[in-house]
Every structure is written in structure tokens, then in C-alpha cells.
Design a protein around this motif. Sequence first.
Motif, PDB file in Angstrom:
ATOM      1  N   ALA A 188       0.807  -1.108  -0.084  1.00 48.56           N
ATOM      2  CA  ALA A 188       0.111  -0.173   0.068  1.00 48.56           C
ATOM      3  C   ALA A 188       0.830   1.273  -0.085  1.00 48.56           C
ATOM      4  O   ALA A 188       1.816   1.294   0.490  1.00 48.56           O
ATOM      5  N   ASN A 189       0.408   2.115  -1.061  1.00 48.18           N
ATOM      6  CA  ASN A 189       1.068   3.709  -0.845  1.00 48.18           C
ATOM      7  C   ASN A 189       2.259   3.682  -1.426  1.00 48.18           C
ATOM      8  O   ASN A 189       3.040   4.769  -1.611  1.00 48.18           O
ATOM      9  N   ILE A 190       3.001   2.680  -1.910  1.00 49.38           N
ATOM     10  CA  ILE A 190       4.314   2.587  -2.584  1.00 49.38           C
ATOM     11  C   ILE A 190       4.244   3.512  -3.965  1.00 49.38           C
ATOM     12  O   ILE A 190       5.164   4.284  -3.912  1.00 49.38           O
ATOM     13  N   TRP A 191       3.083   3.738  -4.673  1.00 49.11           N
ATOM     14  CA  TRP A 191       3.175   4.500  -5.823  1.00 49.11           C
ATOM     15  C   TRP A 191       2.737   5.898  -5.392  1.00 49.11           C
ATOM     16  O   TRP A 191       3.310   6.623  -6.022  1.00 49.11           O
ATOM     17  N   THR A 192       2.096   6.248  -4.473  1.00 47.84           N
ATOM     18  CA  THR A 192       1.849   7.630  -3.838  1.00 47.84           C
ATOM     19  C   THR A 192       3.309   7.910  -3.427  1.00 47.84           C
ATOM     20  O   THR A 192       3.592   9.279  -3.650  1.00 47.84           O
ATOM     21  N   ILE A 193       3.990   7.175  -2.605  1.00 50.55           N
ATOM     22  CA  ILE A 193       5.488   7.664  -2.263  1.00 50.55           C
ATOM     23  C   ILE A 193       6.235   8.010  -3.303  1.00 50.55           C
ATOM     24  O   ILE A 193       7.076   8.994  -3.351  1.00 50.55           O
ATOM     25  N   THR A 194       6.381   6.888  -4.179  1.00 49.23           N
ATOM     26  CA  THR A 194       7.093   7.192  -5.379  1.00 49.23           C
ATOM     27  C   THR A 194       6.844   8.330  -6.291  1.00 49.23           C
ATOM     28  O   THR A 194       7.657   8.900  -6.762  1.00 49.23           O
ATOM     29  N   GLY A 195       5.432   8.495  -6.387  1.00 51.43           N
ATOM     30  CA  GLY A 195       5.104   9.583  -7.312  1.00 51.43           C
ATOM     31  C   GLY A 195       5.494  11.044  -6.787  1.00 51.43           C
ATOM     32  O   GLY A 195       5.916  11.846  -7.093  1.00 51.43           O
ATOM     33  N   LEU A 250       9.669   7.290 -19.417  1.00 53.20           N
ATOM     34  CA  LEU A 250       9.036   6.224 -18.829  1.00 53.20           C
ATOM     35  C   LEU A 250       9.051   6.571 -17.172  1.00 53.20           C
ATOM     36  O   LEU A 250       8.217   5.911 -16.675  1.00 53.20           O
ATOM     37  N   LEU A 251      10.320   6.726 -16.725  1.00 50.53           N
ATOM     38  CA  LEU A 251      10.597   6.646 -15.521  1.00 50.53           C
ATOM     39  C   LEU A 251       9.721   7.238 -14.454  1.00 50.53           C
ATOM     40  O   LEU A 251       9.185   6.452 -13.501  1.00 50.53           O
ATOM     41  N   PRO A 252       9.462   8.446 -14.731  1.00 48.15           N
ATOM     42  CA  PRO A 252       8.351   9.081 -13.894  1.00 48.15           C
ATOM     43  C   PRO A 252       7.062   8.718 -14.214  1.00 48.15           C
ATOM     44  O   PRO A 252       6.110   8.631 -13.341  1.00 48.15           O
ATOM     45  N   ALA A 253       6.809   8.618 -15.404  1.00 42.45           N
ATOM     46  CA  ALA A 253       5.325   8.485 -15.866  1.00 42.45           C
ATOM     47  C   ALA A 253       4.694   6.842 -15.629  1.00 42.45           C
ATOM     48  O   ALA A 253       3.364   6.901 -15.109  1.00 42.45           O
ATOM     49  N   LEU A 254       5.560   6.025 -15.335  1.00 41.78           N
ATOM     50  CA  LEU A 254       4.994   4.786 -15.196  1.00 41.78           C
ATOM     51  C   LEU A 254       4.786   4.716 -13.630  1.00 41.78           C
ATOM     52  O   LEU A 254       3.228   4.264 -13.260  1.00 41.78           O
ATOM     53  N   PRO A 255       5.159   4.998 -12.757  1.00 46.19           N
ATOM     54  CA  PRO A 255       4.781   4.865 -11.151  1.00 46.19           C
ATOM     55  C   PRO A 255       3.665   6.105 -11.026  1.00 46.19           C
ATOM     56  O   PRO A 255       2.914   5.804 -10.093  1.00 46.19           O
ATOM     57  N   LEU A 256       3.935   7.186 -11.443  1.00 44.23           N
ATOM     58  CA  LEU A 256       2.690   8.125 -11.445  1.00 44.23           C
ATOM     59  C   LEU A 256       1.401   7.566 -12.060  1.00 44.23           C
ATOM     60  O   LEU A 256       0.405   7.925 -11.413  1.00 44.23           O
ATOM     61  N   ALA A 257       1.473   7.009 -13.101  1.00 42.39           N
ATOM     62  CA  ALA A 257       0.163   6.422 -13.658  1.00 42.39           C
ATOM     63  C   ALA A 257      -0.364   5.562 -12.771  1.00 42.39           C
ATOM     64  O   ALA A 257      -1.610   5.371 -12.595  1.00 42.39           O
ATOM     65  N   MET A 258       0.413   4.591 -12.210  1.00 37.89           N
ATOM     66  CA  MET A 258      -0.275   3.728 -11.269  1.00 37.89           C
ATOM     67  C   MET A 258      -0.783   4.233 -10.035  1.00 37.89           C
ATOM     68  O   MET A 258      -1.630   3.896  -9.416  1.00 37.89           O
ATOM     69  N   LEU A 312      -2.221   7.266  -9.867  1.00 30.62           N
ATOM     70  CA  LEU A 312      -3.407   7.813 -10.439  1.00 30.62           C
ATOM     71  C   LEU A 312      -4.281   6.937 -10.455  1.00 30.62           C
ATOM     72  O   LEU A 312      -5.735   6.969  -9.993  1.00 30.62           O
ATOM     73  N   VAL A 313      -4.038   5.912 -11.024  1.00 26.42           N
ATOM     74  CA  VAL A 313      -5.147   4.637 -11.304  1.00 26.42           C
ATOM     75  C   VAL A 313      -5.462   4.047  -9.876  1.00 26.42           C
ATOM     76  O   VAL A 313      -6.837   3.628  -9.773  1.00 26.42           O
ATOM     77  N   GLN A 314      -4.679   4.013  -8.918  1.00 22.23           N
ATOM     78  CA  GLN A 314      -5.153   3.702  -7.502  1.00 22.23           C
ATOM     79  C   GLN A 314      -6.013   4.530  -6.994  1.00 22.23           C
ATOM     80  O   GLN A 314      -6.784   3.870  -6.198  1.00 22.23           O
ATOM     81  N   SER A 315      -6.278   5.913  -7.175  1.00 24.28           N
ATOM     82  CA  SER A 315      -7.107   6.658  -6.813  1.00 24.28           C
ATOM     83  C   SER A 315      -8.574   6.541  -7.403  1.00 24.28           C
ATOM     84  O   SER A 315      -9.392   7.076  -7.066  1.00 24.28           O
ATOM     85  N   VAL A 316      -8.586   5.771  -8.366  1.00 22.96           N
ATOM     86  CA  VAL A 316      -9.954   5.559  -9.219  1.00 22.96           C
ATOM     87  C   VAL A 316     -10.748   4.620  -8.841  1.00 22.96           C
ATOM     88  O   VAL A 316     -10.470   3.607  -8.279  1.00 22.96           O
TER      89      VAL A 316
END
Length: 278
Positions: free
Chosen positions: A79-86, A264-272, A274-278
Motif C-alpha cells: 500500500a502507498n508505494i506508488w503514492t510515495i514514489t510519485g 517513462l521512469l516518472p510516468a510509469l509509477p505516477l500513472a499507477m 493515479l489509477v489507484q485513486s480511481v
Amino acid sequence: MLKQRVITALVLLALLLPALLADAAEPLAGLTLVLIAAGAWEWGRLNGFDMRSALRVSAVCVMLCLFAWSARWAYESPANIWTITGAAWVFVAAWLIRHGISRWVLISRWLRLTVGVLALWLSWVAIYQAKVIGVNFLLSLLMLVWVADVAAYFSGRAFGRRKLAPAISPGKSWEGVWGAMVGVLVMACVWIWIDTQFALDSQSLYTLLYRRGAAFLVVAVLFLTMMSVAGDLVESLVKRSADMKDSSHLLPGHGGVLDRVDALLPALPLAMMLVQSV
């Protein structure tokens, strides 16, 4: 040079398409693991490590990826790994672009090395998870970066007047960024329409974002486009600090792996994220 670029692109496409279209995620995971390993080696070289030490950096990155796979993080991250990474990507990219090369070279190279390896590792995990969601989802995410790059190039060539970050990447302009945003927004609208017309294996990134409303879709797409540009600028900054034109010559006519995946390096985790918040 053009012939080399075309041949290299065709070889990469011949490897990527079967892995991308495979039912299982493992073929793509294996292919991208090779690319991530090469990118980690390049990162070590860009930060002043010799050949042997850079290979150790690559090995560490591969081991982290294999650990994520064995721990099943590749399927479902904590949980929250993509939020922290983003959040880390937004903060670090903004700080680096603002302060430039003079501040970057003052940072311990071991800290720079660690940050780069973590970014590559988490991007691999994001690719794996995106493939598990579905080909349509992953392809729509990859296309965001590719369309942004192409649209920025042509709009910058045609209308570029105001430099975006002349000390880091003199060729980039604000007009190129705006063109990238328009291009990705148009693609997002077309992709949402395609999702409604055809029974695909998964919903695209844009359809998932659209669930939160049109405004959320627009803001999210513009944000991802800007961060893809930021990823490009960060790599350009690192190459300038190392006085290198390309991250390596592993891809004839294209430079190195990092030159091709920097956005792609920032776009990949940031997209994940954003998708988690949907």
C-alpha cells in the motif's frame, strides 16, 4: 545514422511486440529486466563508476527486481508505494530542474546511485503490474510518452520560440510542451472512444481516469505529460554533468537505454498512483 536507427528500432519492435501481446506477464518482464539492467549499468557509468562497479550496480538492480517478483510485489505492490514514489518524483525532478547541474554535482554519488537504482527498479515493477492489468492498459500508458515525445518534437520545430530549460536541454521549448499536451489529450479522447466500441482485454489508462470525470482526466493527462518531459530533462541534466551526449552506445543510432526510457521512469509509477485513486 538513419539506417542504424531504423534497424535498431525494428529489432526492438520485433522483441517487444510478442512479449507485449503474450498472455502471461513473464515474457515482457524478462525483456524489460534486461533493459533495466542495462539502464542501471549506464546510470553507474554516468555517475563516475568504472565498468566493474557499474556492472555491480546492474546486478543489484536485477536482484531487487527478482526480489519484487518472488515476493509478488510485481502483482500487487504494498500500500502507498506508488503514492510515495510519485511524490518523490515530483519533488526531486522539480528541485533538480530548478537548481540545475551545479547542485547535482554536489550530491554524493552514492546517493545519486541509490536514487537512480530505486527509480529503475520501481519502473520495472510498474511495467509488470501494468501488464497484469492488461495489454490495452499498458499500451495506452506507453503511448502517452511516445505521442508526447513526437508531438513535442514537431510542435517545437514548427513553433518553438521560448526555451524550456536552456541550461539543461537547449532544444526543448515551451511550445513543444504545449504541443505534447495537445497531442496526448487528443489521443486520450480517441482511446476512450475505442474502449467503448471494442471489447478489449482491459480498459485503457484514459478510460480509468475518465471514471473520475472529464476534469480529472484532463488534469491527470497534462500532469503525466509534464512529468514525462521532466524525466527527459533530469536525464539530460545528468548527462551534461557527466559531459556525455548519450547514456551509452548500446542501441546503435539511438544512444543508450536511458535515452529511450527517461520519460517513462516518472510516468510509469505516477500513472499507477493515479489509477489507484480511481
